[in-house]
Design an enzyme around this catalytic site. Structure first.
Site, PDB file in Angstrom:
ATOM      1  N   ASP A 158       0.836  -1.212   0.000  1.00 52.54           N
ATOM      2  CA  ASP A 158       0.000   0.000   0.000  1.00 52.54           C
ATOM      3  C   ASP A 158       0.871   1.263   0.000  1.00 52.54           C
ATOM      4  O   ASP A 158       0.366   2.372  -0.059  1.00 52.54           O
ATOM      5  CB  ASP A 158      -0.913  -0.006   1.238  1.00 52.54           C
ATOM      6  CG  ASP A 158      -2.035   1.023   1.128  1.00 52.54           C
ATOM      7  OD1 ASP A 158      -2.458   1.311  -0.009  1.00 52.54           O
ATOM      8  OD2 ASP A 158      -2.481   1.538   2.162  1.00 52.54           O
ATOM      9  N   SER A 183      -7.319   5.210  -0.226  1.00 57.70           N
ATOM     10  CA  SER A 183      -7.575   3.982  -0.984  1.00 57.70           C
ATOM     11  C   SER A 183      -8.955   3.454  -0.627  1.00 57.70           C
ATOM     12  O   SER A 183      -9.375   3.485   0.533  1.00 57.70           O
ATOM     13  CB  SER A 183      -6.478   2.951  -0.724  1.00 57.70           C
ATOM     14  OG  SER A 183      -5.983   3.065   0.576  1.00 57.70           O
ATOM     15  N   GLN A 192      -5.424  -1.599  -6.761  1.00 60.52           N
ATOM     16  CA  GLN A 192      -6.072  -0.747  -5.766  1.00 60.52           C
ATOM     17  C   GLN A 192      -6.785   0.387  -6.482  1.00 60.52           C
ATOM     18  O   GLN A 192      -6.257   0.957  -7.432  1.00 60.52           O
ATOM     19  CB  GLN A 192      -5.011  -0.162  -4.837  1.00 60.52           C
ATOM     20  CG  GLN A 192      -5.564   0.795  -3.822  1.00 60.52           C
ATOM     21  CD  GLN A 192      -4.513   1.305  -2.847  1.00 60.52           C
ATOM     22  OE1 GLN A 192      -3.999   2.403  -3.011  1.00 60.52           O
ATOM     23  NE2 GLN A 192      -4.166   0.516  -1.843  1.00 60.52           N
TER      24      GLN A 192
HETATM   25  C1  LIG Z   1     -14.124   8.827   2.482  1.00 54.92           C
HETATM   26  C2  LIG Z   1     -14.588   7.495   1.949  1.00 54.92           C
HETATM   27  C3  LIG Z   1     -13.664   7.084   0.833  1.00 54.92           C
HETATM   28  C4  LIG Z   1     -16.014   7.591   1.458  1.00 54.92           C
HETATM   29  O1  LIG Z   1     -16.298   8.836   0.891  1.00 54.92           O
HETATM   30  P1  LIG Z   1     -17.771   9.425   1.012  1.00 54.92           P
HETATM   31  O2  LIG Z   1     -18.788   8.398   0.743  1.00 54.92           O
HETATM   32  O3  LIG Z   1     -17.806  10.615   0.132  1.00 54.92           O
HETATM   33  O4  LIG Z   1     -17.797   9.762   2.559  1.00 54.92           O
HETATM   34  P2  LIG Z   1     -18.158  11.065   3.330  1.00 54.92           P
HETATM   35  O5  LIG Z   1     -17.851  10.756   4.766  1.00 54.92           O
HETATM   36  O6  LIG Z   1     -19.494  11.504   2.970  1.00 54.92           O
HETATM   37  O7  LIG Z   1     -17.063  12.135   2.795  1.00 54.92           O
HETATM   38  C5  LIG Z   1     -15.722  12.088   3.146  1.00 54.92           C
HETATM   39  C6  LIG Z   1     -15.091  13.441   2.846  1.00 54.92           C
HETATM   40  O8  LIG Z   1     -15.108  13.689   1.420  1.00 54.92           O
HETATM   41  C7  LIG Z   1     -15.867  14.874   1.151  1.00 54.92           C
HETATM   42  N1  LIG Z   1     -16.620  14.660  -0.076  1.00 54.92           N
HETATM   43  C8  LIG Z   1     -17.497  13.668  -0.333  1.00 54.92           C
HETATM   44  N2  LIG Z   1     -17.982  13.785  -1.572  1.00 54.92           N
HETATM   45  C9  LIG Z   1     -17.387  14.891  -2.097  1.00 54.92           C
HETATM   46  C10 LIG Z   1     -17.475  15.536  -3.364  1.00 54.92           C
HETATM   47  N3  LIG Z   1     -18.268  15.063  -4.338  1.00 54.92           N
HETATM   48  N4  LIG Z   1     -16.710  16.611  -3.574  1.00 54.92           N
HETATM   49  C11 LIG Z   1     -15.890  17.105  -2.625  1.00 54.92           C
HETATM   50  N5  LIG Z   1     -15.756  16.533  -1.392  1.00 54.92           N
HETATM   51  C12 LIG Z   1     -16.512  15.455  -1.158  1.00 54.92           C
HETATM   52  C13 LIG Z   1     -16.803  15.016   2.340  1.00 54.92           C
HETATM   53  O9  LIG Z   1     -17.212  16.347   2.504  1.00 54.92           O
HETATM   54  C14 LIG Z   1     -15.882  14.583   3.477  1.00 54.92           C
HETATM   55  O10 LIG Z   1     -14.941  15.601   3.786  1.00 54.92           O
HETATM   56  P3  LIG Z   1     -14.687  16.018   5.309  1.00 54.92           P
HETATM   57  O11 LIG Z   1     -15.984  16.436   5.854  1.00 54.92           O
HETATM   58  O12 LIG Z   1     -13.640  17.113   5.220  1.00 54.92           O
HETATM   59  O13 LIG Z   1     -14.167  14.765   5.992  1.00 54.92           O
HETATM   60  C15 LIG Z   1     -14.646   6.440   3.062  1.00 54.92           C
HETATM   61  O14 LIG Z   1     -15.059   5.235   2.510  1.00 54.92           O
HETATM   62  C16 LIG Z   1     -13.326   6.272   3.714  1.00 54.92           C
HETATM   63  O15 LIG Z   1     -12.792   7.152   4.365  1.00 54.92           O
HETATM   64  N6  LIG Z   1     -12.776   5.079   3.584  1.00 54.92           N
HETATM   65  C17 LIG Z   1     -11.530   4.739   4.175  1.00 54.92           C
HETATM   66  C18 LIG Z   1     -10.374   5.070   3.253  1.00 54.92           C
HETATM   67  C19 LIG Z   1      -9.066   4.737   3.931  1.00 54.92           C
HETATM   68  O16 LIG Z   1      -8.885   5.079   5.079  1.00 54.92           O
HETATM   69  N7  LIG Z   1      -8.159   4.048   3.189  1.00 54.92           N
HETATM   70  C20 LIG Z   1      -6.939   3.583   3.765  1.00 54.92           C
HETATM   71  C21 LIG Z   1      -6.011   4.692   4.090  1.00 54.92           C
HETATM   72  S1  LIG Z   1      -5.447   5.520   2.679  1.00 54.92           S
HETATM   73  C22 LIG Z   1      -3.870   4.910   2.572  1.00 54.92           C
HETATM   74  O17 LIG Z   1      -3.439   4.134   3.304  1.00 54.92           O
HETATM   75  C23 LIG Z   1      -3.009   5.417   1.497  1.00 54.92           C
HETATM   76  C24 LIG Z   1      -1.761   5.932   2.181  1.00 54.92           C
HETATM   77  C25 LIG Z   1      -0.752   6.179   1.127  1.00 54.92           C
HETATM   78  C26 LIG Z   1       0.563   6.475   1.793  1.00 54.92           C
HETATM   79  C27 LIG Z   1       1.629   6.408   0.742  1.00 54.92           C
HETATM   80  O18 LIG Z   1       1.341   6.577  -0.446  1.00 54.92           O
HETATM   81  O19 LIG Z   1       2.744   6.178   1.091  1.00 54.92           O
END
Ligand SMILES: CC(C)(COP(=O)(O)OP(=O)(O)OC[C@H]1O[C@@H](n2cnc3c(N)ncnc32)[C@H](O)[C@@H]1OP(=O)(O)O)[C@@H](O)C(=O)NCCC(=O)NCCSC(=O)CCCCC(=O)O
Length: 321
Positions: A235, A256, A306
């Protein structure tokens, strides 16, 4: 074949085995803590956190790696992890531990399936299915050739690259960002094949390659553990590949959404492996990234895919990094 709560995070402690770089007192922190789950009940485990990325949500690789550890604890030693499929349904909270609840979905003659739910605050943050198989001979055997790249000994580490960047004329906030990166203890070592591309200083194809290995010693003999570590590594920097053709944009929100992985051959995650990442598609605020982990002898060890959500904003003009 089912067993209860076996220790799968026991590295080979028998001092330096076959060319290992580290004596046993330098065992990988991935084994001693990151992937070391506490058993609370039958098929119920608790994991704590280590590296938390700057996004302040839990690192997806940690949750996948810990989920695979939990699944592997209920399968017999002769089975090998061959695939996993996960959805990240909620952001992980770094302030509380994660519970892993394992369902023994099916035990077959060749294949055994486990479903794992990672839970925080009473709600799932990840749902994962992992499948294990008895090793079987097969006349069908092929793989793509490994890309030809410089060897890891001829490339600088990310820490050395950051030190070099710090000698440039940078803004105070860019320097602070780099110093923060330097101070962060990530349990894997990384050597980018092309630093300029790795750090998105040049626009290019959505493709990047880097060597990676677990810090510290793990040793041979526990293939399930190496798969858990590889799941953690897989990841790292994968989703960022989607951004490579777009140097004029920087990430405002990335996460992700799902992660699938297939394990093909035996390998050691504490030895250098080439991680080849590419992104065949982006659209609708999402991007697809695919990765292949190669053993340095050219054997394809694992593949993964992913999809992530990526919302971007323009990089300000005159930005120095
Ligand atoms: C956030 C996930 C993906 C689901 O999204 P959604 O269904 O939109 O959830 P909400 O809680 O309603 O919104 C979250 C956030 O996004 C904003 N939002 C939503 N839609 C839009 C839109 N059309 N336009 C603009 N903004 C929008 C919404 O306002 C919220 O913002 P906030 O209020 O500021 O929070 C959800 O499924 C999720 O979080 N899943 C988990 C994802 C995750 O944690 N994945 C693992 C970690 S990521 C990772 O590990 C990668 C690291 C890479 C490090 C490296 O590269 O080295």
């Amino acid at each position: 074949a089912a067993t209860s709560g076996k220790s799968i995070t026991s590295a080979d402690d028998s001092s330096e085995s076959s060319g290992a770089r580290y004596p046993q007192d330098l065992r990988s922190v991935l084994v001693t803590s990151v992937l070391n789950l506490e058993q609370l009940d039958i098929d119920l485990y608790r994991g704590t956190h280590h590296w938390v990325p700057s996004t302040q949500r839990l690192f997806g690789g940690q949750i996948i790696g810990q989920a695979l550890v939990a699944a592997a604890k209920s399968v017999s030693d002769d089975l090998y992890a061959h695939s996993l499929h996960c959805y990240f349904v909620r952001a992980g909270d770094p302030k509380v531990p994660v519970l892993y609840q394992v369902d023994r979905t099916r035990d077959g003659r060749s294949f055994t399936v486990r479903s794992v739910k990672a839970i925080q605050h009473g709600q799932p943050i990840l749902i994962c299915q992992a499948s294990f198989q008895l090793l079987q001979p097969s006349p069908l055997q092929h793989q793509f050739p490994m890309p030809v790249v410089p060897q890891p000994e001829d490339l600088p580490t990310v820490e050395e690259i950051i030190q070099r960047y710090l000698r440039y004329d940078l803004t105070e906030s860019a320097k602070q960002g780099l110093n923060k990166l330097l101070a962060t203890e990530v349990p894997i070592e990384v050597k980018p094949v092309s630093p300029a591309q790795f750090y998105r200083h040049v626009s290019g194809q959505p493709r990047r390659l880097f060597w990676a290995r677990a810090r510290g010693h793990i040793g041979e003999g526990n293939m399930k553990l190496h798969c858990c570590v590889a799941a953690y590594v897989s990841d790292f920097a994968l989703l960022g590949t989607v951004l490579l053709p777009y140097p004029k944009y920087k990430a405002r929100f990335t996460a992700s959404l799902d992660h699938a992985m297939w394990f093909h051959s035996t390998f050691r995650s504490d030895e250098w492996m080439l991680y080849e990442c590419d992104s065949p598609w982006a659209g609708s605020s999402r991007g697809l990234a695919q990765g292949r982990l190669w053993r340095r002898d050219g054997v394809l060890a694992a593949s993964c895919s992913q999809e992530g959500v990526l919302r971007v904003k323009p990089v300000p003009e005159n930005s120095k990094l």
